[in-house]
Design a protein around this motif. Sequence first.
Motif, PDB file in Angstrom:
ATOM      1  N   LEU A 168       0.828  -1.209   0.000  1.00  0.00           N
ATOM      2  CA  LEU A 168       0.000   0.000   0.000  1.00  0.00           C
ATOM      3  C   LEU A 168       0.858   1.253   0.000  1.00  0.00           C
ATOM      4  O   LEU A 168       1.885   1.325   0.675  1.00  0.00           O
ATOM      5  N   PHE A 169       0.410   2.261  -0.757  1.00  0.00           N
ATOM      6  CA  PHE A 169       1.018   3.579  -0.658  1.00  0.00           C
ATOM      7  C   PHE A 169       0.651   4.210   0.686  1.00  0.00           C
ATOM      8  O   PHE A 169      -0.492   4.066   1.145  1.00  0.00           O
ATOM      9  N   PRO A 170       1.560   4.928   1.329  1.00  0.00           N
ATOM     10  CA  PRO A 170       1.184   5.695   2.525  1.00  0.00           C
ATOM     11  C   PRO A 170       0.283   6.874   2.151  1.00  0.00           C
ATOM     12  O   PRO A 170       0.222   7.269   0.979  1.00  0.00           O
ATOM     13  N   PRO A 171      -0.418   7.454   3.119  1.00  0.00           N
ATOM     14  CA  PRO A 171      -1.402   8.515   2.818  1.00  0.00           C
ATOM     15  C   PRO A 171      -0.841   9.702   2.049  1.00  0.00           C
ATOM     16  O   PRO A 171      -1.531  10.274   1.209  1.00  0.00           O
ATOM     17  N   ASN A 172       0.417  10.087   2.346  1.00  0.00           N
ATOM     18  CA  ASN A 172       0.983  11.283   1.723  1.00  0.00           C
ATOM     19  C   ASN A 172       1.840  10.977   0.496  1.00  0.00           C
ATOM     20  O   ASN A 172       2.618  11.822   0.055  1.00  0.00           O
ATOM     21  N   HIS A 173       1.685   9.793  -0.055  1.00  0.00           N
ATOM     22  CA  HIS A 173       2.414   9.452  -1.274  1.00  0.00           C
ATOM     23  C   HIS A 173       1.862  10.264  -2.445  1.00  0.00           C
ATOM     24  O   HIS A 173       0.653  10.517  -2.523  1.00  0.00           O
ATOM     25  N   PRO A 174       2.720  10.685  -3.388  1.00  0.00           N
ATOM     26  CA  PRO A 174       2.243  11.509  -4.508  1.00  0.00           C
ATOM     27  C   PRO A 174       1.131  10.873  -5.335  1.00  0.00           C
ATOM     28  O   PRO A 174       0.353  11.584  -5.978  1.00  0.00           O
ATOM     29  N   ASP A 175       1.045   9.529  -5.334  1.00  0.00           N
ATOM     30  CA  ASP A 175       0.050   8.849  -6.171  1.00  0.00           C
ATOM     31  C   ASP A 175      -1.094   8.221  -5.388  1.00  0.00           C
ATOM     32  O   ASP A 175      -1.863   7.444  -5.947  1.00  0.00           O
ATOM     33  N   GLN A 176      -1.236   8.543  -4.103  1.00  0.00           N
ATOM     34  CA  GLN A 176      -2.213   7.814  -3.291  1.00  0.00           C
ATOM     35  C   GLN A 176      -3.644   8.289  -3.505  1.00  0.00           C
ATOM     36  O   GLN A 176      -4.556   7.495  -3.669  1.00  0.00           O
ATOM     37  N   HIS A 177      -3.889   9.562  -3.464  1.00  0.00           N
ATOM     38  CA  HIS A 177      -5.198  10.154  -3.787  1.00  0.00           C
ATOM     39  C   HIS A 177      -6.347   9.601  -2.937  1.00  0.00           C
ATOM     40  O   HIS A 177      -7.447   9.382  -3.450  1.00  0.00           O
ATOM     41  N   ASP A 178      -6.118   9.336  -1.661  1.00  0.00           N
ATOM     42  CA  ASP A 178      -7.179   8.873  -0.759  1.00  0.00           C
ATOM     43  C   ASP A 178      -7.880   7.639  -1.312  1.00  0.00           C
ATOM     44  O   ASP A 178      -9.107   7.531  -1.316  1.00  0.00           O
ATOM     45  N   TYR A 179      -7.095   6.667  -1.775  1.00  0.00           N
ATOM     46  CA  TYR A 179      -7.634   5.511  -2.494  1.00  0.00           C
ATOM     47  C   TYR A 179      -8.072   4.373  -1.579  1.00  0.00           C
ATOM     48  O   TYR A 179      -8.820   3.501  -2.003  1.00  0.00           O
ATOM     49  N   TYR A 180      -7.630   4.351  -0.314  1.00  0.00           N
ATOM     50  CA  TYR A 180      -7.830   3.178   0.520  1.00  0.00           C
ATOM     51  C   TYR A 180      -8.882   3.384   1.613  1.00  0.00           C
ATOM     52  O   TYR A 180      -8.907   4.429   2.271  1.00  0.00           O
ATOM     53  N   ASN A 181      -9.715   2.364   1.805  1.00  0.00           N
ATOM     54  CA  ASN A 181     -10.534   2.257   3.011  1.00  0.00           C
ATOM     55  C   ASN A 181      -9.695   1.497   4.042  1.00  0.00           C
ATOM     56  O   ASN A 181      -9.729   0.272   4.114  1.00  0.00           O
ATOM     57  N   TRP A 182      -8.936   2.230   4.811  1.00  0.00           N
ATOM     58  CA  TRP A 182      -7.901   1.622   5.650  1.00  0.00           C
ATOM     59  C   TRP A 182      -8.455   0.592   6.622  1.00  0.00           C
ATOM     60  O   TRP A 182      -7.891  -0.499   6.767  1.00  0.00           O
ATOM     61  N   ASP A 183      -9.541   0.926   7.314  1.00  0.00           N
ATOM     62  CA  ASP A 183     -10.041   0.015   8.336  1.00  0.00           C
ATOM     63  C   ASP A 183     -10.563  -1.290   7.730  1.00  0.00           C
ATOM     64  O   ASP A 183     -10.362  -2.373   8.289  1.00  0.00           O
ATOM     65  N   GLU A 184     -11.199  -1.217   6.573  1.00  0.00           N
ATOM     66  CA  GLU A 184     -11.700  -2.431   5.930  1.00  0.00           C
ATOM     67  C   GLU A 184     -10.561  -3.279   5.372  1.00  0.00           C
ATOM     68  O   GLU A 184     -10.577  -4.515   5.476  1.00  0.00           O
ATOM     69  N   LEU A 185      -9.565  -2.643   4.788  1.00  0.00           N
ATOM     70  CA  LEU A 185      -8.423  -3.385   4.266  1.00  0.00           C
ATOM     71  C   LEU A 185      -7.640  -4.056   5.389  1.00  0.00           C
ATOM     72  O   LEU A 185      -7.060  -5.139   5.206  1.00  0.00           O
ATOM     73  N   TYR A 186      -7.629  -3.423   6.555  1.00  0.00           N
ATOM     74  CA  TYR A 186      -6.938  -4.000   7.706  1.00  0.00           C
ATOM     75  C   TYR A 186      -7.549  -5.357   8.068  1.00  0.00           C
ATOM     76  O   TYR A 186      -6.842  -6.315   8.395  1.00  0.00           O
ATOM     77  N   LEU A 187      -8.864  -5.438   8.010  1.00  0.00           N
ATOM     78  CA  LEU A 187      -9.560  -6.675   8.356  1.00  0.00           C
ATOM     79  C   LEU A 187      -9.432  -7.734   7.266  1.00  0.00           C
ATOM     80  O   LEU A 187      -9.600  -8.926   7.539  1.00  0.00           O
ATOM     81  N   CYS A 188      -9.152  -7.318   6.037  1.00  0.00           N
ATOM     82  CA  CYS A 188      -9.115  -8.237   4.897  1.00  0.00           C
ATOM     83  C   CYS A 188      -7.694  -8.566   4.462  1.00  0.00           C
ATOM     84  O   CYS A 188      -7.438  -8.819   3.271  1.00  0.00           O
ATOM     85  N   SER A 189      -6.755  -8.564   5.388  1.00  0.00           N
ATOM     86  CA  SER A 189      -5.371  -8.877   5.047  1.00  0.00           C
ATOM     87  C   SER A 189      -4.616  -9.295   6.301  1.00  0.00           C
ATOM     88  O   SER A 189      -5.033  -8.989   7.417  1.00  0.00           O
ATOM     89  N   ASP A 190      -3.504  -9.994   6.092  1.00  0.00           N
ATOM     90  CA  ASP A 190      -2.691 -10.469   7.220  1.00  0.00           C
ATOM     91  C   ASP A 190      -1.522  -9.548   7.520  1.00  0.00           C
ATOM     92  O   ASP A 190      -1.027  -9.518   8.653  1.00  0.00           O
ATOM     93  N   ALA A 191      -1.050  -8.818   6.516  1.00  0.00           N
ATOM     94  CA  ALA A 191       0.069  -7.899   6.734  1.00  0.00           C
ATOM     95  C   ALA A 191       0.091  -6.875   5.613  1.00  0.00           C
ATOM     96  O   ALA A 191      -0.470  -7.097   4.537  1.00  0.00           O
ATOM     97  N   TRP A 192       0.734  -5.736   5.897  1.00  0.00           N
ATOM     98  CA  TRP A 192       0.890  -4.671   4.904  1.00  0.00           C
ATOM     99  C   TRP A 192       2.366  -4.382   4.674  1.00  0.00           C
ATOM    100  O   TRP A 192       3.141  -4.283   5.633  1.00  0.00           O
ATOM    101  N   PHE A 193       2.737  -4.234   3.423  1.00  0.00           N
ATOM    102  CA  PHE A 193       4.030  -3.661   3.067  1.00  0.00           C
ATOM    103  C   PHE A 193       3.764  -2.212   2.669  1.00  0.00           C
ATOM    104  O   PHE A 193       3.182  -1.955   1.608  1.00  0.00           O
ATOM    105  N   ILE A 194       4.144  -1.282   3.522  1.00  0.00           N
ATOM    106  CA  ILE A 194       3.869   0.134   3.270  1.00  0.00           C
ATOM    107  C   ILE A 194       5.030   0.724   2.484  1.00  0.00           C
ATOM    108  O   ILE A 194       6.171   0.724   2.938  1.00  0.00           O
ATOM    109  N   MET A 195       4.730   1.242   1.310  1.00  0.00           N
ATOM    110  CA  MET A 195       5.770   1.678   0.382  1.00  0.00           C
ATOM    111  C   MET A 195       6.247   3.091   0.711  1.00  0.00           C
ATOM    112  O   MET A 195       5.752   4.077   0.174  1.00  0.00           O
ATOM    113  N   PHE A 196       7.226   3.165   1.602  1.00  0.00           N
ATOM    114  CA  PHE A 196       7.794   4.457   1.962  1.00  0.00           C
ATOM    115  C   PHE A 196       8.866   4.880   0.972  1.00  0.00           C
ATOM    116  O   PHE A 196       9.951   5.302   1.320  1.00  0.00           O
ATOM    117  N   TYR A 197       8.573   4.688  -0.265  1.00  0.00           N
ATOM    118  CA  TYR A 197       9.263   5.154  -1.434  1.00  0.00           C
ATOM    119  C   TYR A 197       8.163   5.294  -2.488  1.00  0.00           C
ATOM    120  O   TYR A 197       7.427   4.336  -2.721  1.00  0.00           O
TER     121      TYR A 197
END
Length: 229
Positions: free
Chosen positions: A65-94
């Motif tokens: 997942l892109f972090p919130p302030n990534h140039p290409d993120q554009h408020d694309y994620y429902n964070w709380d729902e995705l949290y429940l539908c996955s086991d882990a996140w790789f947050i792209m701090f690049y």
Amino acid sequence: MNPTFVNHFSQSIELFLKTNPTAKGFVLDAEFGANQTKHSYTDFVCSIHKLIKTKDSHLQFHLTLFPPNHPDQHDYYNWDELYLCSDAWFIMFYDEHNPRTKSGPVSTSNWIESNLVAIERKLLQENGTYTVSIASIRKKFFLGLPLYGYGKNKAGKFGKVIPLKMFTESKEFQTSFEDFLKINTKKDEIYLPTKYFLHHWKKESRRLGYGGVAYWREEFLGNQKLQND
């Protein structure tokens, strides 16, 4: 949420599991999307998560997942729902800056810190659909760190990828206590992460209880090792 696409995707997963019985799970990397499709994306992710867990509850399903302030993120994620539908996140701090923005460091500590705070607040908000502990949140996060930089040539074109392996033996990379280097060559202005920055976030991930770090990409470091001091 084209039904034909979802059906083909699901069939591909089932075929993969049949032909690769030792597989441990999947990582879904979906980086670009318009804000108006965020709910469809969430529904798709959760349907794939359900399919995988139905096949084998031990299979892992991870998201990049892109972090919130990534140039290409554009408020694309429902964070709380995705949290429940996955086991882990790789947050792209690049990348903090990328080929579509002004030139600058690939990633800095302040940028990572502000994004982590923003994500954790979204998941801990009192009016959300559920409440989780900060410790359980962080165990699911792997911090993506860059092993490369970007070069901007003298004509102003930005976006050339510079592998870190070209600079790991340099004094600047080894001794700097800054997050990044700005190197001027005859052809390019280059922004690169430093050894200090990479070690700092490896240590911080442990100290703060995150799942770990994930580097992009291994070959950008070559045969060099980032040993702990």
